[in-house]
Design a protein around this motif. Structure first.
Motif, PDB file in Angstrom:
ATOM      1  N   THR A 232     -27.611  15.614   2.545  1.00 26.15           N
ATOM      2  CA  THR A 232     -29.056  16.023   2.612  1.00 26.15           C
ATOM      3  C   THR A 232     -29.938  14.772   2.973  1.00 26.15           C
ATOM      4  O   THR A 232     -31.061  15.156   2.993  1.00 26.15           O
ATOM      5  N   ALA A 233     -29.639  13.666   3.084  1.00 32.74           N
ATOM      6  CA  ALA A 233     -30.655  12.586   3.463  1.00 32.74           C
ATOM      7  C   ALA A 233     -29.958  11.452   4.356  1.00 32.74           C
ATOM      8  O   ALA A 233     -28.688  11.568   4.209  1.00 32.74           O
ATOM      9  N   ASP A 234     -30.564  10.785   5.054  1.00 34.96           N
ATOM     10  CA  ASP A 234     -30.368   9.572   5.540  1.00 34.96           C
ATOM     11  C   ASP A 234     -30.169   8.307   4.771  1.00 34.96           C
ATOM     12  O   ASP A 234     -31.330   7.913   4.255  1.00 34.96           O
ATOM     13  N   TYR A 235     -28.890   7.791   4.490  1.00 33.87           N
ATOM     14  CA  TYR A 235     -28.937   6.704   3.308  1.00 33.87           C
ATOM     15  C   TYR A 235     -28.812   5.208   4.287  1.00 33.87           C
ATOM     16  O   TYR A 235     -28.604   4.247   3.596  1.00 33.87           O
ATOM     17  N   SER A 236     -28.767   5.273   5.722  1.00 34.35           N
ATOM     18  CA  SER A 236     -28.862   4.109   6.262  1.00 34.35           C
ATOM     19  C   SER A 236     -30.149   3.346   5.944  1.00 34.35           C
ATOM     20  O   SER A 236     -31.013   3.809   6.019  1.00 34.35           O
ATOM     21  N   THR A 237     -29.804   1.984   5.770  1.00 35.63           N
ATOM     22  CA  THR A 237     -30.882   1.055   5.368  1.00 35.63           C
ATOM     23  C   THR A 237     -30.876  -0.165   6.051  1.00 35.63           C
ATOM     24  O   THR A 237     -29.635  -0.877   6.578  1.00 35.63           O
ATOM     25  N   GLU A 238     -31.703  -0.876   6.344  1.00 37.74           N
ATOM     26  CA  GLU A 238     -31.935  -2.296   7.044  1.00 37.74           C
ATOM     27  C   GLU A 238     -31.949  -3.532   5.861  1.00 37.74           C
ATOM     28  O   GLU A 238     -32.484  -3.235   4.885  1.00 37.74           O
ATOM     29  N   HIS A 239     -31.206  -4.630   6.279  1.00 38.06           N
ATOM     30  CA  HIS A 239     -31.265  -5.702   5.539  1.00 38.06           C
ATOM     31  C   HIS A 239     -31.352  -6.964   6.242  1.00 38.06           C
ATOM     32  O   HIS A 239     -30.812  -7.276   7.313  1.00 38.06           O
ATOM     33  N   GLU A 240     -32.086  -7.813   5.744  1.00 34.26           N
ATOM     34  CA  GLU A 240     -32.456  -9.119   6.403  1.00 34.26           C
ATOM     35  C   GLU A 240     -31.739 -10.179   5.651  1.00 34.26           C
ATOM     36  O   GLU A 240     -32.072 -10.639   4.390  1.00 34.26           O
ATOM     37  N   ALA A 241     -30.697 -11.157   6.255  1.00 35.59           N
ATOM     38  CA  ALA A 241     -30.158 -12.140   5.600  1.00 35.59           C
ATOM     39  C   ALA A 241     -30.734 -13.439   6.345  1.00 35.59           C
ATOM     40  O   ALA A 241     -30.768 -13.488   7.740  1.00 35.59           O
ATOM     41  N   LYS A 242     -31.011 -14.453   5.804  1.00 36.46           N
ATOM     42  CA  LYS A 242     -31.512 -15.854   6.331  1.00 36.46           C
ATOM     43  C   LYS A 242     -30.361 -16.906   6.327  1.00 36.46           C
ATOM     44  O   LYS A 242     -29.744 -17.169   5.238  1.00 36.46           O
ATOM     45  N   PHE A 243     -30.241 -17.722   7.232  1.00 36.53           N
ATOM     46  CA  PHE A 243     -29.467 -18.721   7.400  1.00 36.53           C
ATOM     47  C   PHE A 243     -30.234 -20.072   7.079  1.00 36.53           C
ATOM     48  O   PHE A 243     -31.205 -20.158   8.031  1.00 36.53           O
ATOM     49  N   GLU A 244     -30.226 -20.681   6.213  1.00 39.55           N
ATOM     50  CA  GLU A 244     -30.927 -22.092   5.851  1.00 39.55           C
ATOM     51  C   GLU A 244     -30.207 -23.170   5.779  1.00 39.55           C
ATOM     52  O   GLU A 244     -28.877 -23.243   5.406  1.00 39.55           O
ATOM     53  N   ARG A 245     -30.795 -24.368   5.915  1.00 42.96           N
ATOM     54  CA  ARG A 245     -30.014 -25.491   5.983  1.00 42.96           C
ATOM     55  C   ARG A 245     -30.251 -26.143   4.273  1.00 42.96           C
ATOM     56  O   ARG A 245     -31.296 -26.201   3.981  1.00 42.96           O
ATOM     57  N   VAL A 246     -28.985 -26.375   3.930  1.00 42.32           N
ATOM     58  CA  VAL A 246     -29.244 -27.043   2.452  1.00 42.32           C
ATOM     59  C   VAL A 246     -28.770 -28.412   2.480  1.00 42.32           C
ATOM     60  O   VAL A 246     -27.734 -28.888   2.950  1.00 42.32           O
ATOM     61  N   PRO A 247     -29.620 -29.098   1.437  1.00 46.26           N
ATOM     62  CA  PRO A 247     -29.251 -30.657   1.495  1.00 46.26           C
ATOM     63  C   PRO A 247     -27.927 -30.618   0.843  1.00 46.26           C
ATOM     64  O   PRO A 247     -27.101 -29.913   0.139  1.00 46.26           O
TER      65      PRO A 247
END
Length: 277
Positions: free
Chosen positions: A249-264
């Motif tokens: 009955t619905a579209d359950y597709s969603t977007e998600h954003e992941a970040k690549f970051e530099r870590v000490p």
């Protein structure tokens, strides 16, 4: 509610070193703890524990956390849960991890509620239940607090469990990722946006950009490394999490954003890389 855990089952220094590939991983883990617990008020004991982890001093870290938990400090409970879940300083124990996450979540820590929701979705240390996962995701979003979290029936519908499953896939994919080692020399930081379709189990890249917002095309093959690394995480998440019934009955597709970051990465000034939400 379970009694407050006393963290006395510390593993030996030799065992800890054997389970940690490099000193940088301790520093990175402490750095990630600082970022993940921003929902909870910073406290002296929790901050002392993070510093001790950076110094690879498990005894000092657990001593500080025991003091913080005795004072009902959410961030101390959250960090303790992370140590139990990931086997840093303490023996891996997802059941005890769930217990301390719950204490912090009931005190208002959204990061702990998110971690607890994912344990329920996976069935790690607790029975697998999207109904339970759903109520803790509601706590994470600030929709439910305190005793209200005890009623999970509203999260037992097919619609609610489908949404919880999608959230858990995004979270687990993110948790399993690391910066592609082949791209380390470029020291690129950026983000990748993915759309996940729970019916097909497919994740597709929508866009990717560096930390200035520009397209990653200028880093050539590194762009593809980032995207493949993240998509591999989605494949792993889909294989790990049981798929509930997805209503038509619905579209359950969603977007998600992941970040690549530099870590000490420790006193040497080297860098390790992690995937952060």
């Amino acid at each position: 509610m379970a009694a407050m855990p006393r963290m006395t089952d510390q593993t030996s220094s030799l065992t800890i070193r054997a389970s940690i590939k490099c000193a940088a991983q301790f520093a990175c883990f402490a750095w990630l703890l600082q970022g993940a617990a921003t929902y909870a008020q910073s406290t002296a004991q929790a901050d002392a524990a993070v510093i001790a982890l950076e110094q690879q001093n498990c005894e000092a870290a657990t001593d500080a956390l025991n003091k913080g938990m005795a004072n009902n400090e959410p961030k101390s409970f959250f960090i303790a849960g992370q140590l139990f879940e990931h086997g840093i300083c303490l023996k891996t124990d997802p059941a005890r991890s769930a217990s301390v996450y719950e204490r912090a979540a009931l005190l208002g820590d959204a990061a702990s509620a998110r971690s607890l929701a994912l344990l329920h979705a996976r069935g790690a240390g607790v029975p697998q239940s999207y109904k339970e996962a759903g109520r803790w995701y509601a706590v994470m979003r600030g929709e439910k607090k305190g005793a209200e979290t005890l009623n999970a029936e509203s999260y037992a519908t097919a619609d609610a469990m489908a949404k919880t499953y999608v959230q858990a896939v995004h979270d687990l994919a993110e948790q399993r990722m690391a910066y592609p080692r082949e791209a380390t020399a470029a020291k690129v930081t950026g983000k990748v946006r993915v759309r996940f379709d729970p019916r097909t189990g497919a994740a597709n890249v929508i866009s990717s950009s560096d930390n200035t917002g520009q397209s990653m095309t200028h880093v050539g093959p590194n762009k593809r490394l980032f995207e493949r690394s993240l998509l591999a995480g989605y494949d792993d998440a889909v294989k790990t999490l049981p798929k509930p019934s997805i209503p038509d009955t619905a579209d359950y597709s969603t977007e998600h954003e992941a970040k690549f970051e530099r870590v000490p990465g420790g006193a040497s000034g080297s860098y390790d890389y992690q995937l952060r939400r």
